[in-house]
Design an enzyme around this catalytic site. Structure first.
Site, PDB file in Angstrom:
ATOM      1  N   GLY A  55      43.306  37.940  61.246  1.00  0.00           N
ATOM      2  CA  GLY A  55      43.145  36.646  61.920  1.00  0.00           C
ATOM      3  C   GLY A  55      42.301  36.831  63.157  1.00  0.00           C
ATOM      4  O   GLY A  55      42.085  37.964  63.594  1.00  0.00           O
ATOM      5  N   CYS A  82      44.738  44.349  59.571  1.00  0.00           N
ATOM      6  CA  CYS A  82      43.990  43.978  60.776  1.00  0.00           C
ATOM      7  C   CYS A  82      44.893  43.288  61.805  1.00  0.00           C
ATOM      8  O   CYS A  82      45.765  43.934  62.363  1.00  0.00           O
ATOM      9  CB  CYS A  82      42.772  43.128  60.393  1.00  0.00           C
ATOM     10  SG  CYS A  82      41.518  43.157  61.665  1.00  0.00           S
ATOM     11  N   TYR A  83      44.750  41.983  62.040  1.00  0.00           N
ATOM     12  CA  TYR A  83      45.644  41.324  62.994  1.00  0.00           C
ATOM     13  C   TYR A  83      47.105  41.545  62.594  1.00  0.00           C
ATOM     14  O   TYR A  83      47.978  41.795  63.427  1.00  0.00           O
ATOM     15  CB  TYR A  83      45.343  39.814  63.070  1.00  0.00           C
ATOM     16  CG  TYR A  83      46.277  39.061  63.999  1.00  0.00           C
ATOM     17  CD1 TYR A  83      46.088  39.090  65.373  1.00  0.00           C
ATOM     18  CD2 TYR A  83      47.360  38.338  63.492  1.00  0.00           C
ATOM     19  CE1 TYR A  83      46.958  38.418  66.235  1.00  0.00           C
ATOM     20  CE2 TYR A  83      48.233  37.664  64.339  1.00  0.00           C
ATOM     21  CZ  TYR A  83      48.030  37.702  65.706  1.00  0.00           C
ATOM     22  OH  TYR A  83      48.884  37.044  66.552  1.00  0.00           O
ATOM     23  N   HIS A 169      39.977  46.481  56.448  1.00  0.00           N
ATOM     24  CA  HIS A 169      40.155  45.455  55.417  1.00  0.00           C
ATOM     25  C   HIS A 169      40.106  46.067  54.018  1.00  0.00           C
ATOM     26  O   HIS A 169      39.026  46.244  53.459  1.00  0.00           O
ATOM     27  CB  HIS A 169      39.073  44.379  55.559  1.00  0.00           C
ATOM     28  CG  HIS A 169      39.296  43.525  56.758  1.00  0.00           C
ATOM     29  ND1 HIS A 169      40.123  42.425  56.736  1.00  0.00           N
ATOM     30  CD2 HIS A 169      38.857  43.639  58.026  1.00  0.00           C
ATOM     31  CE1 HIS A 169      40.172  41.887  57.933  1.00  0.00           C
ATOM     32  NE2 HIS A 169      39.413  42.603  58.743  1.00  0.00           N
ATOM     33  N   GLU A 171      40.767  44.711  51.349  1.00  0.00           N
ATOM     34  CA  GLU A 171      40.415  43.708  50.328  1.00  0.00           C
ATOM     35  C   GLU A 171      38.913  43.584  50.096  1.00  0.00           C
ATOM     36  O   GLU A 171      38.495  43.040  49.076  1.00  0.00           O
ATOM     37  CB  GLU A 171      41.006  42.342  50.708  1.00  0.00           C
ATOM     38  CG  GLU A 171      40.415  41.664  51.944  1.00  0.00           C
ATOM     39  CD  GLU A 171      41.003  42.153  53.259  1.00  0.00           C
ATOM     40  OE1 GLU A 171      41.613  43.237  53.277  1.00  0.00           O
ATOM     41  OE2 GLU A 171      40.829  41.464  54.271  1.00  0.00           O
ATOM     42  N   SER A 223      34.418  16.722  32.718  1.00  0.00           N
ATOM     43  CA  SER A 223      33.122  16.642  33.394  1.00  0.00           C
ATOM     44  C   SER A 223      32.082  17.541  32.748  1.00  0.00           C
ATOM     45  O   SER A 223      30.895  17.416  33.007  1.00  0.00           O
ATOM     46  CB  SER A 223      33.290  17.064  34.852  1.00  0.00           C
ATOM     47  OG  SER A 223      33.583  18.449  34.900  1.00  0.00           O
ATOM     48  N   GLY A 224      32.541  18.487  31.940  1.00  0.00           N
ATOM     49  CA  GLY A 224      31.618  19.487  31.413  1.00  0.00           C
ATOM     50  C   GLY A 224      31.739  20.779  32.197  1.00  0.00           C
ATOM     51  O   GLY A 224      31.295  21.819  31.759  1.00  0.00           O
ATOM     52  N   GLY A 225      32.365  20.707  33.374  1.00  0.00           N
ATOM     53  CA  GLY A 225      32.563  21.895  34.204  1.00  0.00           C
ATOM     54  C   GLY A 225      33.717  22.747  33.664  1.00  0.00           C
ATOM     55  O   GLY A 225      34.481  22.301  32.806  1.00  0.00           O
ATOM     56  N   VAL A 226      33.823  23.973  34.195  1.00  0.00           N
ATOM     57  CA  VAL A 226      34.821  24.923  33.701  1.00  0.00           C
ATOM     58  C   VAL A 226      36.251  24.416  33.917  1.00  0.00           C
ATOM     59  O   VAL A 226      37.093  24.500  33.015  1.00  0.00           O
ATOM     60  CB  VAL A 226      34.679  26.278  34.437  1.00  0.00           C
ATOM     61  CG1 VAL A 226      35.634  27.305  33.873  1.00  0.00           C
ATOM     62  CG2 VAL A 226      33.262  26.780  34.357  1.00  0.00           C
ATOM     63  N   ASP A 227      36.524  23.887  35.109  1.00  0.00           N
ATOM     64  CA  ASP A 227      37.915  23.557  35.442  1.00  0.00           C
ATOM     65  C   ASP A 227      38.483  22.481  34.528  1.00  0.00           C
ATOM     66  O   ASP A 227      39.565  22.634  33.955  1.00  0.00           O
ATOM     67  CB  ASP A 227      38.037  23.111  36.909  1.00  0.00           C
ATOM     68  CG  ASP A 227      37.525  24.179  37.867  1.00  0.00           C
ATOM     69  OD1 ASP A 227      37.400  25.334  37.420  1.00  0.00           O
ATOM     70  OD2 ASP A 227      37.257  23.857  39.029  1.00  0.00           O
ATOM     71  N   LYS A 367      39.382  30.561  40.746  1.00  0.00           N
ATOM     72  CA  LYS A 367      38.314  30.293  39.776  1.00  0.00           C
ATOM     73  C   LYS A 367      38.200  31.398  38.711  1.00  0.00           C
ATOM     74  O   LYS A 367      38.059  31.111  37.519  1.00  0.00           O
ATOM     75  CB  LYS A 367      36.985  30.176  40.530  1.00  0.00           C
ATOM     76  CG  LYS A 367      35.855  29.666  39.692  1.00  0.00           C
ATOM     77  CD  LYS A 367      35.851  28.182  39.724  1.00  0.00           C
ATOM     78  CE  LYS A 367      34.776  27.552  38.933  1.00  0.00           C
ATOM     79  NZ  LYS A 367      34.865  26.088  39.038  1.00  0.00           N
TER      80      LYS A 367
END
Ligand code: XMP
Length: 511
Positions: A55, A82-83, A169, A171, A223-227, A367
């Site tokens: 943070g 970290c923080y 970090h 990650e 919509s045609g999108g992935v989600d 995602k």
């Protein structure tokens, strides 16, 4: 089935979502929660481990977020990053100091003591630092486990109490063994089994949806999108023909998109999918409009009108499916920020559809997890790895007024760009890539003749969450092929430029 869960307490650092994604990639379910969760709430959540994120604060600021000491008495393993690492030391009686100079970037660190956290990690490796404060004295009962030249307490911990702090970090990809450290914490310290897999997710969700939606009428805007594609496929797997999907063909989609959506979902999967043909309606409404926000509003409003008309024909439904994903859930919990662009999505639908409840089967997924679920459900790579495309699609990739001819130009150029990226095998590396039709004309020479035609811009970016982005370093020979093909094959284009701006200061889309 109740999954084992890790709680990630969010102290406001820029990599927090990334921490959560790494944990999930290691097959352990986790949630990002505000750092002011009470001890009672944490107990009720029942995590197998807790991670404090980084943070922007200093533990010595009166207003910086703190945690009650009792968290460390719960017997639940804790990892501070970290923080979070400084906060553990500060809370348990160690010392945190303000370093004279901040430390950013790659550093070599040395493991000075072997514990279950250091399994599989060499004595010396590279980590990614980004801090000013650091721990100089560990709390009583804790020991230093790793050091760098300038950071005397790089990793520390109390093995018996299962509490650890990491100053860097783990990650971020630049920390060579960062993932291994997280894995060691999850499996060696928290005793995780690793039950978070997409196969489990699909099996559980389909069962859950079967029970919840049994005998109900369900509607979804595709919509045609992935989600939305993955959400609809999941619901379809559970309830088949009781799901009706509507795809609005607004004439602004990329090349072949409407045909592909109909062929994959209606013909291939046998979905009850209705195509609302609204090409003229949208394109006519956009005539003479060049302001980006006006274009967005016209498209958003029309979309809702068309959908409403379709929904009226279907009549009352019990559930409306939405493709909300986890980052949307996290973002919507945050404070209001300035409106940079009015995003068009299906948020306005609930007010025009006669339904009882919203169902969001992907609201816990990142995602990349949505993509893996898509693959698990048997969707082809072309659908699963389709890059994000905004609701207003090509209309905001044409600078100024949208016309049928301009749509044709940008659609063809975009298709060539996508084809060449796929041929070069760069589809998954680049987060988003598309062509933009600028409103500039320049002089060219083609076949001994002077031309005065449009400039096409290519935009390609790498990103984690679309909040920030860097321009993609596409090999020059790939760019050259794209440029040659567009100027040869697309009418009204005689110059190609490559956008080398990051976000910020630019945005990903041009409008
Ligand atoms: P910007 O251009 O704001 O885009 O940097 C960030 C990401 O959002 C996508 N985008 C949209 N998505 N409706 C959407 O659902 C929209 O109106 C919209 N506008 C931009 C953009 O493609 C990028 O991935």
């Amino acid at each position: 089935m109740q999954h084992e869960k890790v709680l990630v307490l969010d102290f406001g650092g820029q990599y927090n979502q990334l921490i959560a994604r790494r944990v999930r990639d290691l097959k352990v379910y986790c949630d990002l929660q505000p750092c002011d969760m009470t001890v009672e709430e944490i107990k009720a959540y029942n995590p197998i481990g807790i991670i404090f994120t980084g943070g922007p604060n200093s533990v010595y600021d009166a207003t910086s977020p703190k945690v009650p000491k009792e968290i460390f008495e719960l017997g639940i393993p804790v990892l501070g990053i970290c923080y979070g690492c400084q906060l553990i030391a500060h809370t348990l009686g160690g010392t945190v100091e303000h370093a004279e100079t901040s430390e950013y970037g790659k550093r070599e660190f040395t493991m000075v003591k072997a514990t279950s956290m250091s399994e599989g990690i060499p004595t010396k490796s590279v980590c990614w630092m980004s801090h000013t404060d650091h721990v100089t004295k560990v709390p009583a009962g804790f020991e230093v486990l790793a050091v760098t030249e300038s950071c005397p307490v790089t990793i520390y911990g109390n093995v018996a109490r299962k509490i650890y702090g990491i100053q860097f970090h783990p990650e971020v990809v630049h920390s060579e063994y960062g993932n291994k450290l997280l894995e060691n914490f999850l499996y060696n310290v928290c005793g995780a089994k690793g039950d978070w897999t997409m196969a489990n997710f699909v099996a559980e969700q389909v069962e859950r949806l079967k029970v919840k939606l049994n005998g109900k009428k369900v509607l979804c805007a595709m919509s045609g999108g992935v989600d939305s594609a993955v959400a609809a496929t999941l619901v379809h797997r559970a309830i088949g023909k009781n799901l009706t999907c509507v795809f609005v063909d607004n004439g602004l989609h990329r090349k072949n998109e409407p045909e592909e959506v109909m062929s994959v979902f209606r013909d291939g999967l046998g979905m009850n999918l209705i195509k609302a043909d609204a090409v003229d309606l949208f394109v006519d409404a956009l005539a003479g409009v060049s302001d980006p926000e006006k274009k967005r509003h016209i498209i958003g409003d029309l979309f809702i009108r068309v959908f409403e008309k379709e929904a009226k024909q279907i009549g009352a439904v019990d559930y409306l499916v939405q493709g909300t994903i986890y980052p949307d859930v996290i973002e919507s919990g945050k404070g209001k920020s300035a409106v940079i662009k009015s995003h068009h999505n299906v948020g306005g639908l609930p007010s025009v559809v006669d339904f009882k409840e919203i169902v969001e089967p992907l609201r816990d997924l990142f995602k990349d997890e949505v993509r893996r679920v898509g693959t698990e459900l048997g969707l082809a790579d072309e659908i699963v790895w389709r890059q994000p495309c905004p609701g207003p699609a090509l209309a905001i990739r044409i600078m100024g007024e949208v016309t049928r001819a301009k749509l044709e130009t940008v659609r063809e150029a975009d298709a060539i760009f996508r084809e060449e990226i796929a041929k070069a095998g760069l589809m998954r590396e680049i987060w988003q890539y598309f062509a933009v039709l600028t409103d500039s004309k320049t002089v060219g020479v083609q076949g001994d003749f002077r031309t005065y035609e449009n400039v096409i811009a290519l935009r390609a970016i790498t990103s984690v969450d679309a909040m920030t982005a860097d321009w993609a370093r596409i090999p020059f020979d790939v760019l050259e092929r794209v440029s040659t093909r567009i100027t040869n094959e697309v009418k009204h284009a005689n110059r190609i430029v490559y956008d080398i701006t990051s976000k910020p200061p630019a945005t990903i889309e041009w409008e």
